[in-house]
Scaffold this motif. Structure first.
Motif, PDB file in Angstrom:
ATOM      1  N   ASN A  30      15.459  12.320  33.834  1.00 17.12           N
ATOM      2  CA  ASN A  30      14.760  11.119  33.366  1.00 17.12           C
ATOM      3  C   ASN A  30      15.014  10.834  31.894  1.00 17.12           C
ATOM      4  OD1 ASN A  30      13.632   9.916  35.610  1.00 17.12           O
ATOM      5  ND2 ASN A  30      11.798  11.198  35.547  1.00 17.12           N
ATOM      6  N   SER A  31      15.306  11.844  31.105  1.00 19.71           N
ATOM      7  CA  SER A  31      15.605  11.601  29.698  1.00 19.71           C
ATOM      8  C   SER A  31      16.847  10.716  29.558  1.00 19.71           C
ATOM      9  CB  SER A  31      15.778  12.918  28.940  1.00 19.71           C
ATOM     10  OG  SER A  31      16.970  13.575  29.298  1.00 19.71           O
ATOM     11  N   TYR A  32      17.746  10.753  30.537  1.00 18.82           N
ATOM     12  CA  TYR A  32      18.925   9.888  30.553  1.00 18.82           C
ATOM     13  C   TYR A  32      18.678   8.624  31.382  1.00 18.82           C
ATOM     14  CZ  TYR A  32      21.156  14.085  28.786  1.00 18.82           C
ATOM     15  OH  TYR A  32      21.470  15.191  28.025  1.00 18.82           O
ATOM     16  N   ARG A  33      18.002   8.775  32.495  1.00 16.44           N
ATOM     17  CA  ARG A  33      17.791   7.642  33.404  1.00 16.44           C
ATOM     18  C   ARG A  33      17.026   6.500  32.738  1.00 16.44           C
ATOM     19  NH1 ARG A  33      14.723   8.537  38.045  1.00 16.44           N
ATOM     20  NH2 ARG A  33      15.819   6.837  39.052  1.00 16.44           N
ATOM     21  N   LYS A  34      16.091   6.825  31.859  1.00 15.16           N
ATOM     22  CA  LYS A  34      15.327   5.775  31.166  1.00 15.16           C
ATOM     23  C   LYS A  34      16.250   4.743  30.534  1.00 15.16           C
ATOM     24  CE  LYS A  34      11.585   8.797  29.803  1.00 15.16           C
ATOM     25  NZ  LYS A  34      10.936   9.480  28.692  1.00 15.16           N
ATOM     26  N   ARG A  35      17.363   5.224  30.027  1.00 11.34           N
ATOM     27  CA  ARG A  35      18.297   4.351  29.321  1.00 11.34           C
ATOM     28  C   ARG A  35      19.417   3.820  30.192  1.00 11.34           C
ATOM     29  NH1 ARG A  35      21.073   6.697  24.213  1.00 11.34           N
ATOM     30  NH2 ARG A  35      22.384   4.870  24.162  1.00 11.34           N
ATOM     31  N   PHE A  36      19.875   4.610  31.144  1.00 11.34           N
ATOM     32  CA  PHE A  36      21.125   4.291  31.828  1.00 11.34           C
ATOM     33  C   PHE A  36      21.017   3.980  33.316  1.00 11.34           C
ATOM     34  CE2 PHE A  36      22.268   7.404  28.398  1.00 11.34           C
ATOM     35  CZ  PHE A  36      22.812   6.462  27.532  1.00 11.34           C
ATOM     36  N   ASP A  37      19.811   4.038  33.888  1.00 15.43           N
ATOM     37  CA  ASP A  37      19.671   3.801  35.333  1.00 15.43           C
ATOM     38  C   ASP A  37      18.661   2.689  35.582  1.00 15.43           C
ATOM     39  OD1 ASP A  37      19.469   3.843  38.078  1.00 15.43           O
ATOM     40  OD2 ASP A  37      18.971   5.967  38.232  1.00 15.43           O
ATOM     41  N   PRO A  38      19.119   1.523  36.036  1.00 16.12           N
ATOM     42  CA  PRO A  38      18.188   0.416  36.302  1.00 16.12           C
ATOM     43  C   PRO A  38      17.210   0.712  37.442  1.00 16.12           C
ATOM     44  CG  PRO A  38      20.398  -0.146  37.046  1.00 16.12           C
ATOM     45  CD  PRO A  38      20.505   1.162  36.322  1.00 16.12           C
ATOM     46  N   HIS A  39      17.428   1.782  38.207  1.00 18.41           N
ATOM     47  CA  HIS A  39      16.510   2.146  39.291  1.00 18.41           C
ATOM     48  C   HIS A  39      15.465   3.165  38.831  1.00 18.41           C
ATOM     49  CE1 HIS A  39      20.086   0.937  41.948  1.00 18.41           C
ATOM     50  NE2 HIS A  39      19.257  -0.068  41.840  1.00 18.41           N
ATOM     51  N   TYR A  40      15.404   3.417  37.550  1.00 21.53           N
ATOM     52  CA  TYR A  40      14.487   4.411  36.985  1.00 21.53           C
ATOM     53  C   TYR A  40      13.053   4.216  37.475  1.00 21.53           C
ATOM     54  CZ  TYR A  40      11.512   6.637  33.474  1.00 21.53           C
ATOM     55  OH  TYR A  40      10.545   7.373  32.855  1.00 21.53           O
ATOM     56  N   ASN A  41      12.568   2.993  37.518  1.00 24.33           N
ATOM     57  CA  ASN A  41      11.181   2.724  37.930  1.00 24.33           C
ATOM     58  C   ASN A  41      10.993   2.641  39.440  1.00 24.33           C
ATOM     59  OD1 ASN A  41      10.027   2.607  35.339  1.00 24.33           O
ATOM     60  ND2 ASN A  41      10.828   0.534  35.060  1.00 24.33           N
ATOM     61  N   LEU A  42      12.073   2.700  40.210  1.00 24.95           N
ATOM     62  CA  LEU A  42      11.974   2.513  41.656  1.00 24.95           C
ATOM     63  C   LEU A  42      11.929   3.820  42.452  1.00 24.95           C
ATOM     64  CD1 LEU A  42      14.485  -0.459  42.039  1.00 24.95           C
ATOM     65  CD2 LEU A  42      11.983  -0.554  41.811  1.00 24.95           C
ATOM     66  N   ILE A  43      12.476   4.891  41.874  1.00 26.12           N
ATOM     67  CA  ILE A  43      12.507   6.179  42.570  1.00 26.12           C
ATOM     68  C   ILE A  43      12.655   7.286  41.538  1.00 26.12           C
ATOM     69  CG2 ILE A  43      14.997   6.110  42.975  1.00 26.12           C
ATOM     70  CD1 ILE A  43      14.421   7.496  45.720  1.00 26.12           C
ATOM     71  N   GLN A  44      11.999   8.404  41.806  1.00 30.37           N
ATOM     72  CA  GLN A  44      12.122   9.538  40.896  1.00 30.37           C
ATOM     73  C   GLN A  44      13.494  10.181  41.066  1.00 30.37           C
ATOM     74  OE1 GLN A  44       8.686  11.229  43.068  1.00 30.37           O
ATOM     75  NE2 GLN A  44       9.687  13.183  42.772  1.00 30.37           N
ATOM     76  N   PRO A  45      13.933  11.008  40.116  1.00 32.64           N
ATOM     77  CA  PRO A  45      15.245  11.656  40.232  1.00 32.64           C
ATOM     78  C   PRO A  45      15.355  12.411  41.555  1.00 32.64           C
ATOM     79  CG  PRO A  45      14.293  12.073  38.073  1.00 32.64           C
ATOM     80  CD  PRO A  45      13.227  11.418  38.902  1.00 32.64           C
ATOM     81  N   GLN A  68      11.490   2.113  51.811  1.00 29.54           N
ATOM     82  CA  GLN A  68      11.485   1.192  50.674  1.00 29.54           C
ATOM     83  C   GLN A  68      10.363   0.174  50.840  1.00 29.54           C
ATOM     84  OE1 GLN A  68      15.041  -1.218  49.992  1.00 29.54           O
ATOM     85  NE2 GLN A  68      14.837  -0.796  47.795  1.00 29.54           N
ATOM     86  N   THR A  69       9.565   0.025  49.789  1.00 32.64           N
ATOM     87  CA  THR A  69       8.441  -0.911  49.813  1.00 32.64           C
ATOM     88  C   THR A  69       8.924  -2.322  49.502  1.00 32.64           C
ATOM     89  OG1 THR A  69       7.937  -0.580  47.472  1.00 32.64           O
ATOM     90  CG2 THR A  69       6.861   0.912  49.057  1.00 32.64           C
ATOM     91  N   GLU A  70       8.011  -3.281  49.600  1.00 35.24           N
ATOM     92  CA  GLU A  70       8.359  -4.680  49.340  1.00 35.24           C
ATOM     93  C   GLU A  70       8.855  -4.912  47.921  1.00 35.24           C
ATOM     94  OE1 GLU A  70       5.293  -7.415  50.504  1.00 35.24           O
ATOM     95  OE2 GLU A  70       5.173  -6.557  52.522  1.00 35.24           O
ATOM     96  N   ASN A  71       8.377  -4.122  46.957  1.00 33.03           N
ATOM     97  CA  ASN A  71       8.833  -4.290  45.578  1.00 33.03           C
ATOM     98  C   ASN A  71      10.080  -3.451  45.281  1.00 33.03           C
ATOM     99  OD1 ASN A  71       7.818  -1.726  45.370  1.00 33.03           O
ATOM    100  ND2 ASN A  71       6.476  -2.137  43.648  1.00 33.03           N
ATOM    101  N   GLU A  72      10.735  -2.946  46.327  1.00 31.43           N
ATOM    102  CA  GLU A  72      11.983  -2.188  46.284  1.00 31.43           C
ATOM    103  C   GLU A  72      11.840  -0.758  45.773  1.00 31.43           C
ATOM    104  OE1 GLU A  72      15.104  -4.445  44.430  1.00 31.43           O
ATOM    105  OE2 GLU A  72      15.019  -5.990  45.966  1.00 31.43           O
TER     106      GLU A  72
END
Length: 170
Positions: free
Chosen positions: A18-33, A154-158
Motif C-alpha cells: 500500500n505504500s506504493y499503491r497509494k501513488r501508483f495503483d488507481p484501484h487502491y480504494n477498490l481492493i486491498q493488496p 464486485q459491488t455496484e461501486n466497483e
C-alpha cells in the motif's frame, strides 16, 4: 455478478504494498493488496453454487504454504504494471491449476498465470520506467503464510468484497 478468487497476504506485506499503491495503483480504494488466483468473471447463481462446491474441495485438499516476495518486476511491454514478485511461485501456480480445472478451466486465456501482487498499473511508459528503476534498487524480503483464499464479488461501486473464505486444510 462478477466474481474472482484472491489471496490477501499478511498485514506486513499489505502495508508495504500500500505504500506504493497509494501513488501508483488507481484501484487502491477498490481492493486491498492481493494475489489474484482467478480473474473476475460473470457468474449466475447456479454457477456460483457450483464454484463454491469446487473451491471448498480444492481448499480441503490444499495444505497451507508460505510465499516470499523478493523483488519488484513488471509485465512491460505487455502491460504497464509493476508488481511484487515471488521467489518460489510454484505453490500458487499449483493452487491456480487446481482451482482452474475441470469445468472451471479458463479457456482462451492469452497469457500464462504469473502470481504477483500489483503495486502500480495504468502507468505511462515513462513513469513505469522511472518508478521501476528506483524500485529495482530497493531490497524486498517479505514472507507471508497462506492458509486461506477468498471468493470475492464486485459491488455496484466497483469495490471488491469477500463473499466466502476457504481455509486450506490439506
Amino acid at each position: 455478478m462478477l466474481y474472482g478468487v484472491a489471496i490477501f497476504p499478511s498485514k506486513e506485506v499489505q502495508d508495504v504494498a500500500n505504500s506504493y499503491r497509494k501513488r501508483f495503483d488507481p484501484h487502491y480504494n477498490l481492493i486491498q493488496p492481493h494475489l489474484t488466483v482467478r480473474e473476475k468473471e460473470e457468474w449466475n447463481d447456479e454457477q456460483l453454487a457450483k464454484a463454491i462446491t469446487h473451491l471448498q474441495s480444492v481448499a480441503d485438499q490444499t495444505a497451507p504454504f508460505t510465499v516470499h516476495f523478493n523483488r519488484f518486476s513488471t509485465f512491460y511491454p505487455v502491460g504497464n504494471v509493476i508488481y511484487m514478485a515471488l521467489s518460489q511461485p510454484e505453490p500458487l501456480v499449483k493452487l491456480y491449476h487446481n482451482i482452474c480445472s475441470g469445468l472451471w478451466k479458463e479457456p482462451g486465456k492469452p497469457y500464462g498465470y504469473t502470481p504477483h501482487l500489483t503495486i502500480g498499473q495504468q502507468l505511462s511508459s515513462d513513469e513505469l520506467h522511472d518508478v521501476l528503476a528506483s524500485l529495482r534498487k530497493t531490497p524486498l524480503d517479505l514472507t507471508a503464510n497462506i492458509d486461506r483464499f477468498h471468493l470475492l464479488y464486485q459491488t455496484e461501486n466497483e469495490a471488491w468484497t469477500v463473499h466466502q473464505t476457504f481455509q486450506l486444510k490439506g
